[in-house]
Design an enzyme around this catalytic site. Structure first.
Site, PDB file in Angstrom:
ATOM      1  N   GLY A 158       0.739  -1.420  -0.015  1.00  0.00           N
ATOM      2  CA  GLY A 158      -0.024   0.033   0.072  1.00  0.00           C
ATOM      3  C   GLY A 158       1.074   1.139  -0.177  1.00  0.00           C
ATOM      4  CG  ASN A 159       4.910   1.278   1.125  1.00  0.00           C
ATOM      5  OD1 ASN A 159       4.530   0.067   1.024  1.00  0.00           O
ATOM      6  ND2 ASN A 159       6.182   1.306   1.219  1.00  0.00           N
ATOM      7  CE  LYS A 190      -6.490  -6.870   6.170  1.00  0.00           C
ATOM      8  NZ  LYS A 190      -4.930  -6.696   6.325  1.00  0.00           N
ATOM      9  CE  LYS A 219       0.994  -6.265  -1.601  1.00  0.00           C
ATOM     10  NZ  LYS A 219       1.350  -6.636   0.030  1.00  0.00           N
ATOM     11  CE  LYS A 277       4.660  -7.090   3.613  1.00  0.00           C
ATOM     12  NZ  LYS A 277       3.507  -6.857   2.828  1.00  0.00           N
TER      13      LYS A 277
HETATM   14  P1  ADP Z   1       2.283  -3.773   2.987  1.00  0.00           P
HETATM   15  O1  ADP Z   1       1.281  -2.676   2.723  1.00  0.00           O
HETATM   16  O2  ADP Z   1       3.657  -3.598   2.163  1.00  0.00           O
HETATM   17  O3  ADP Z   1       1.763  -5.277   2.676  1.00  0.00           O
HETATM   18  P2  ADP Z   1       2.563  -4.293   5.940  1.00  0.00           P
HETATM   19  O4  ADP Z   1       2.229  -3.240   6.505  1.00  0.00           O
HETATM   20  O5  ADP Z   1       1.408  -5.359   5.626  1.00  0.00           O
HETATM   21  O6  ADP Z   1       2.817  -3.761   4.443  1.00  0.00           O
HETATM   22  O7  ADP Z   1       3.821  -5.064   6.150  1.00  0.00           O
HETATM   23  C1  ADP Z   1       4.915  -4.078   6.359  1.00  0.00           C
HETATM   24  C2  ADP Z   1       5.483  -3.819   7.644  1.00  0.00           C
HETATM   25  O8  ADP Z   1       5.430  -4.898   8.514  1.00  0.00           O
HETATM   26  C3  ADP Z   1       6.420  -2.849   8.200  1.00  0.00           C
HETATM   27  O9  ADP Z   1       6.203  -1.658   8.003  1.00  0.00           O
HETATM   28  C4  ADP Z   1       6.883  -3.241   9.646  1.00  0.00           C
HETATM   29  O10 ADP Z   1       6.389  -2.320  10.531  1.00  0.00           O
HETATM   30  C5  ADP Z   1       6.121  -4.593   9.886  1.00  0.00           C
HETATM   31  N1  ADP Z   1       6.885  -5.804  10.584  1.00  0.00           N
HETATM   32  C6  ADP Z   1       6.306  -6.499  11.403  1.00  0.00           C
HETATM   33  N2  ADP Z   1       7.016  -7.305  11.819  1.00  0.00           N
HETATM   34  C7  ADP Z   1       8.411  -7.329  10.884  1.00  0.00           C
HETATM   35  C8  ADP Z   1       9.601  -8.101  10.871  1.00  0.00           C
HETATM   36  N3  ADP Z   1      10.067  -9.000  11.489  1.00  0.00           N
HETATM   37  N4  ADP Z   1      10.437  -7.546   9.827  1.00  0.00           N
HETATM   38  C9  ADP Z   1      10.020  -6.084   9.185  1.00  0.00           C
HETATM   39  N5  ADP Z   1       8.997  -5.653   9.096  1.00  0.00           N
HETATM   40  C10 ADP Z   1       8.099  -5.974  10.219  1.00  0.00           C
HETATM   41 MG    MG Z   2       0.184  -5.830   4.198  1.00  0.00          MG
END
Ligand code: ADP
Ligand code: MG
Length: 314
Positions: free
Chosen positions: A16-17, A134, A213, A275
């Protein structure tokens, strides 16, 4: 570099970023500007790879839900329609920005682009329908949440609506996507994890849910035979002890190590967890490379110089 006929397929899942930086309100002009960072890199990569782009839609669906709350004059739209709307909106923004970036790169021959409205099949018996978890949309006070017609959950910033997040079973348009890839189209698809549908005989029916996603992208990558599965987000990769003393971003981890870290709670559900799980699943099912990286470092990650790569256990 590979010759044209042998070009590998690169799937980039944009977080999303890629449009809106976390915690920021962004105008449409700012969102277009932010998109240029990943898409300039993808434009360059498109010379050497066949490209599929998938994307998130969290903030955009949140905005549409809020619009519905603010306007009671017209009937509310179900969630799957809102997901479809964001596929159109974000697909257009990615497509037009990527097209501009490719046109301004003199060395780059023009590539045809297409954004595809995509369905993703889920199982109506998926346990998440009984136990939705969710969080989506606005934040509410405890009192306001109690009066809402849907289930909510307490989060750090307030109460939020919760919906089911079932696992993706198959991408309905996988054959079309394969054909388009063979023709060297750049395809934007599976936006927001895809429109969640269940099978009803020979037809499909939309359901109130959102699909992660990253998991949908991994399923697509597997079904289409992608070579490199790249998850681009707002951190450098996956870290152990994230946000705590001893935090360490990993350049590489085996499926086995990833499973252990997951179990130890290093990768929470709803953010880094899906992820890592998606990358593991892709590699376990025979995928060549899966990398989690930042939006800024997509090209470097393709070169193996950035991000966290999930590898088969040796
Ligand atoms: P996106 O919108 O790209 O799917 P998310 O917010 O779902 O992003 O996931 C990315 C976030 O996961 C990062 O901004 C970070 O704050 C968080 N995060 C949680 N645990 C971890 C980790 N172990 N390593 C890296 N990031 C992490
Ligand atoms: Mg996400």
């Amino acid at each position: 570099m590979k010759r044209k006929r042998e070009k590998e397929i690169l799937l980039v899942a944009l977080g999303g970023n890629a449009l809106i930086r976390k915690g920021h309100e962004a105008t449409i002009e700012e969102q277009f500007e932010t998109l240029r960072t990943p898409l300039r890199q993808i434009a360059r990569l498109s010379e050497y790879y066949r490209i599929i782009i998938t994307h998130g839609n969290g903030p955009q669906v949140g905005d549409l839900l809020l619009r519905q709350e603010c306007c009671k004059k017209i009937p509310e739209l179900p969630l799957e329609i809102l997901v479809a709307q964001t596929q159109g909106q974000i697909g257009y923004m990615i497509e037009s920005t990527l097209d501009t970036e490719m046109m301004t790169m003199r060395a780059c021959a023009h590539k045809p682009l297409v954004s595809l409205i995509s369905y993703v099949v889920v199982d109506e018996k998926d346990p998440s329908f009984k136990n939705p978890s969710k969080p989506i949309g606005s934040f509410y006070s405890k009192e306001a949440a109690a009066a809402l017609p849907f289930r909510t959950v307490k989060t750090a910033k307030g109460y939020r609506r919760v919906v089911a997040s079932p696992r993706p079973i198959t991408i309905v348009e996988k054959f079309e996507i394969k054909k388009l890839i063979e023709m060297d189209f750049i395809i934007i698809c599976c936006g927001g994890g895809g429109i969640p549908v269940i099978r009803e005989g020979r037809t499909f029916c939309g359901v109130q849910a959102v699909i992660d996603k990253d998991l949908a992208s991994a399923k697509l990558a597997e079904e289409v035979g992608v070579d490199i599965f790249m998850i681009a987000t707002d951190v450098d990769g996956a870290a152990i002890h994230y946000g705590q003393p001893g935090q360490q971003f990993l350049r590489e981890m085996t499926i086995k190590e990833a499973a252990r870290y997951l179990e130890e709670g290093h990768f929470p559900p709803g953010s880094m967890g899906p992820k890592v799980l998606s990358a593991m699943e892709f590699v376990r099912n025979g995928g060549k490379r899966a990398v989690i990286t930042s939006i800024e470092a997509i090209e470097k990650a393709v070169e193996g110089k950035a991000g966290t790569e999930i590898t088969k256990s040796i």
